[in-house]
Design a protein around this motif. Structure first.
Motif, PDB file in Angstrom:
ATOM      1  N   GLN A  70       0.813  -1.436   0.186  1.00 32.64           N
ATOM      2  CA  GLN A  70       0.228   0.143  -0.086  1.00 32.64           C
ATOM      3  C   GLN A  70       0.610   1.355   0.531  1.00 32.64           C
ATOM      4  O   GLN A  70       0.421   2.159  -0.545  1.00 32.64           O
ATOM      5  N   ARG A  71       2.391   0.774   0.593  1.00 32.61           N
ATOM      6  CA  ARG A  71       3.154   2.530   0.805  1.00 32.61           C
ATOM      7  C   ARG A  71       3.380   1.985  -0.616  1.00 32.61           C
ATOM      8  O   ARG A  71       3.915   3.860  -1.249  1.00 32.61           O
ATOM      9  N   LEU A  72       3.769   1.995  -1.257  1.00 30.54           N
ATOM     10  CA  LEU A  72       4.556   1.722  -2.798  1.00 30.54           C
ATOM     11  C   LEU A  72       3.536   1.847  -4.260  1.00 30.54           C
ATOM     12  O   LEU A  72       3.914   3.129  -4.369  1.00 30.54           O
ATOM     13  N   LEU A  73       1.947   1.397  -3.221  1.00 29.17           N
ATOM     14  CA  LEU A  73       1.040   2.296  -4.248  1.00 29.17           C
ATOM     15  C   LEU A  73       0.646   3.801  -4.029  1.00 29.17           C
ATOM     16  O   LEU A  73       0.660   4.678  -5.175  1.00 29.17           O
ATOM     17  N   ARG A  74       0.667   4.384  -2.580  1.00 30.68           N
ATOM     18  CA  ARG A  74       0.750   5.601  -3.075  1.00 30.68           C
ATOM     19  C   ARG A  74       1.448   6.435  -3.462  1.00 30.68           C
ATOM     20  O   ARG A  74       1.640   7.795  -3.666  1.00 30.68           O
ATOM     21  N   GLU A  75       2.725   5.731  -2.807  1.00 25.25           N
ATOM     22  CA  GLU A  75       3.705   6.491  -3.456  1.00 25.25           C
ATOM     23  C   GLU A  75       4.555   6.991  -5.135  1.00 25.25           C
ATOM     24  O   GLU A  75       4.558   7.748  -5.888  1.00 25.25           O
ATOM     25  N   HIS A  76       3.684   5.522  -5.829  1.00 20.87           N
ATOM     26  CA  HIS A  76       4.260   5.617  -6.917  1.00 20.87           C
ATOM     27  C   HIS A  76       3.213   5.479  -7.922  1.00 20.87           C
ATOM     28  O   HIS A  76       3.660   5.431  -9.165  1.00 20.87           O
ATOM     29  N   ALA A  77       2.544   5.062  -7.723  1.00 22.75           N
ATOM     30  CA  ALA A  77       0.988   4.143  -8.896  1.00 22.75           C
ATOM     31  C   ALA A  77       0.501   5.589  -9.262  1.00 22.75           C
ATOM     32  O   ALA A  77       0.079   5.119 -10.394  1.00 22.75           O
ATOM     33  N   SER A  78       0.156   6.864  -9.100  1.00 21.89           N
ATOM     34  CA  SER A  78      -0.249   8.249  -9.490  1.00 21.89           C
ATOM     35  C   SER A  78       1.376   8.135 -11.043  1.00 21.89           C
ATOM     36  O   SER A  78       0.998   8.191 -11.829  1.00 21.89           O
ATOM     37  N   LYS A  79       2.366   7.416 -10.379  1.00 20.82           N
ATOM     38  CA  LYS A  79       3.231   8.581 -11.543  1.00 20.82           C
ATOM     39  C   LYS A  79       2.542   7.483 -12.807  1.00 20.82           C
ATOM     40  O   LYS A  79       3.143   7.850 -13.555  1.00 20.82           O
ATOM     41  N   LEU A  80       2.723   6.361 -12.370  1.00 20.69           N
ATOM     42  CA  LEU A  80       2.864   5.161 -13.421  1.00 20.69           C
ATOM     43  C   LEU A  80       1.842   5.031 -13.469  1.00 20.69           C
ATOM     44  O   LEU A  80       0.980   3.255 -13.822  1.00 20.69           O
ATOM     45  N   ALA A  81       0.672   5.000 -13.938  1.00 15.93           N
ATOM     46  CA  ALA A  81      -1.150   5.174 -13.903  1.00 15.93           C
ATOM     47  C   ALA A  81      -0.692   4.742 -15.072  1.00 15.93           C
ATOM     48  O   ALA A  81      -2.079   3.675 -16.069  1.00 15.93           O
ATOM     49  N   GLY A  82      -0.249   4.720 -16.183  1.00 15.56           N
ATOM     50  CA  GLY A  82      -0.733   4.662 -17.636  1.00 15.56           C
ATOM     51  C   GLY A  82      -0.015   3.001 -17.782  1.00 15.56           C
ATOM     52  O   GLY A  82      -0.322   2.230 -18.752  1.00 15.56           O
ATOM     53  N   PHE A  83       0.860   2.375 -16.872  1.00 14.07           N
ATOM     54  CA  PHE A  83       1.607   1.537 -17.295  1.00 14.07           C
ATOM     55  C   PHE A  83       1.337   0.039 -16.226  1.00 14.07           C
ATOM     56  O   PHE A  83       2.301  -0.909 -16.022  1.00 14.07           O
ATOM     57  N   LEU A  84       0.514   0.417 -15.367  1.00 14.14           N
ATOM     58  CA  LEU A  84       1.148  -0.530 -14.308  1.00 14.14           C
ATOM     59  C   LEU A  84      -0.363  -1.553 -14.645  1.00 14.14           C
ATOM     60  O   LEU A  84      -1.234  -1.991 -15.671  1.00 14.14           O
ATOM     61  N   PRO A  85      -0.026  -2.973 -14.390  1.00 13.82           N
ATOM     62  CA  PRO A  85      -0.533  -4.578 -14.733  1.00 13.82           C
ATOM     63  C   PRO A  85      -2.018  -4.269 -14.041  1.00 13.82           C
ATOM     64  O   PRO A  85      -2.151  -3.965 -13.409  1.00 13.82           O
ATOM     65  N   LYS A  86      -2.390  -5.428 -14.870  1.00  5.73           N
ATOM     66  CA  LYS A  86      -3.680  -5.716 -14.197  1.00  5.73           C
ATOM     67  C   LYS A  86      -2.813  -6.756 -12.482  1.00  5.73           C
ATOM     68  O   LYS A  86      -2.644  -7.235 -12.773  1.00  5.73           O
ATOM     69  N   GLY A  87      -3.654  -6.336 -11.684  1.00  2.00           N
ATOM     70  CA  GLY A  87      -3.977  -7.276 -10.664  1.00  2.00           C
ATOM     71  C   GLY A  87      -3.125  -6.383  -9.334  1.00  2.00           C
ATOM     72  O   GLY A  87      -2.979  -6.830  -8.592  1.00  2.00           O
ATOM     73  N   VAL A  88      -2.947  -4.802  -9.840  1.00  4.94           N
ATOM     74  CA  VAL A  88      -1.717  -4.690  -8.685  1.00  4.94           C
ATOM     75  C   VAL A  88      -2.997  -3.684  -8.196  1.00  4.94           C
ATOM     76  O   VAL A  88      -1.968  -3.427  -6.645  1.00  4.94           O
ATOM     77  N   LEU A  89      -3.602  -3.086  -8.276  1.00  3.67           N
ATOM     78  CA  LEU A  89      -4.800  -2.481  -7.826  1.00  3.67           C
ATOM     79  C   LEU A  89      -5.911  -3.931  -7.624  1.00  3.67           C
ATOM     80  O   LEU A  89      -6.683  -3.688  -8.105  1.00  3.67           O
ATOM     81  N   ARG A  90      -6.228  -3.846  -6.501  1.00  2.00           N
ATOM     82  CA  ARG A  90      -7.001  -6.101  -6.184  1.00  2.00           C
ATOM     83  C   ARG A  90      -8.393  -5.060  -5.814  1.00  2.00           C
ATOM     84  O   ARG A  90      -9.391  -5.748  -6.486  1.00  2.00           O
ATOM     85  N   ASP A  91      -8.409  -4.098  -5.325  1.00  2.00           N
ATOM     86  CA  ASP A  91     -10.156  -3.826  -5.839  1.00  2.00           C
ATOM     87  C   ASP A  91     -10.143  -2.055  -4.581  1.00  2.00           C
ATOM     88  O   ASP A  91      -9.612  -1.416  -4.778  1.00  2.00           O
ATOM     89  N   LYS A  92     -11.107  -1.979  -4.600  1.00  2.00           N
ATOM     90  CA  LYS A  92     -11.869  -0.824  -4.457  1.00  2.00           C
ATOM     91  C   LYS A  92     -11.719   0.346  -2.847  1.00  2.00           C
ATOM     92  O   LYS A  92     -10.578   1.352  -2.971  1.00  2.00           O
ATOM     93  N   LYS A  93     -10.692  -0.602  -2.032  1.00  3.71           N
ATOM     94  CA  LYS A  93      -9.429  -0.534  -1.012  1.00  3.71           C
ATOM     95  C   LYS A  93      -9.004   0.357  -1.299  1.00  3.71           C
ATOM     96  O   LYS A  93      -7.765   1.305  -0.745  1.00  3.71           O
ATOM     97  N   ASP A  94      -7.865  -0.263  -2.310  1.00  2.00           N
ATOM     98  CA  ASP A  94      -6.582   0.103  -3.296  1.00  2.00           C
ATOM     99  C   ASP A  94      -6.794   1.878  -3.639  1.00  2.00           C
ATOM    100  O   ASP A  94      -5.941   2.219  -3.820  1.00  2.00           O
ATOM    101  N   LEU A  95      -8.545   1.668  -3.946  1.00  2.00           N
ATOM    102  CA  LEU A  95      -8.293   2.927  -5.274  1.00  2.00           C
ATOM    103  C   LEU A  95      -8.431   4.344  -4.067  1.00  2.00           C
ATOM    104  O   LEU A  95      -7.912   5.040  -4.403  1.00  2.00           O
ATOM    105  N   ASP A  96      -8.609   3.907  -2.513  1.00  2.00           N
ATOM    106  CA  ASP A  96      -9.459   4.884  -2.104  1.00  2.00           C
ATOM    107  C   ASP A  96      -7.806   5.091  -1.240  1.00  2.00           C
ATOM    108  O   ASP A  96      -7.508   6.041  -0.707  1.00  2.00           O
TER     109      ASP A  96
END
Length: 109
Positions: A70-96
Motif C-alpha cells: 500500500q505504501r508503494l502504491l501511494r508513493e508511485h502508482a499515480s506516477k505510473l498510471a498508464g503502466f500498471l499491470p492488471k492485478g496491482v490494484l486489487r479492490d476499491k480499498k486500493d483506490l481509496d
C-alpha cells in the motif's frame, strides 16, 4: 507326609515370590506407559505452541507485506498510471489510497 508339607510350603513361597515379581513388573510397565503418555503430551503441546508461533509469524509477515504494498502504491502508482499491470490494484480499498483524478482513470475495478 512331612516331605509333602515341606514341598507344598516351598511351592507356595515360590508362587508368592512369582506373584510379587509379576506385580512389580506390572507396576514398572504401568509407570513406563504413564511416562510415555506424559512425554507424548509434552511433545504435542510443544508442537502446537510452535505451530501457533509459525502462524503468528506468517500473519505478521503478510501484514507487513500488505502495508508495504500500500505504501508503494501511494508513493508511485499515480506516477505510473498508464503502466500498471492488471492485478496491482486489487479492490476499491486500493483506490481509496489515491486522489480523485487517479480514481477516475482506474475507477472501473
Amino acid at each position: 507326609m512331612q516331605k509333602f508339607a515341606e514341598d507344598d510350603r516351598i511351592e507356595q513361597m515360590k508362587q508368592s515370590v512369582r506373584r510379587m515379581k509379576q506385580l512389580e513388573h506390572r507396576k514398572a510397565v504401568d509407570a513406563l506407559v504413564e511416562e510415555r503418555r506424559r512425554l507424548a503430551k509434552v511433545e504435542d503441546d510443544e508442537r502446537k505452541r510452535l505451530e501457533n508461533i509459525e502462524i503468528e509469524i506468517a500473519r505478521y509477515k503478510a501484514e507487513v507485506i500488505e502495508q508495504e504494498r500500500q505504501r508503494l502504491l501511494r508513493e508511485h502508482a499515480s506516477k505510473l498510471a498508464g503502466f500498471l499491470p492488471k492485478g496491482v490494484l486489487r479492490d476499491k480499498k486500493d483506490l481509496d489510497l489515491f486522489d480523485q483524478e487517479f480514481k477516475k482513470k482506474f475507477g472501473t475495478i
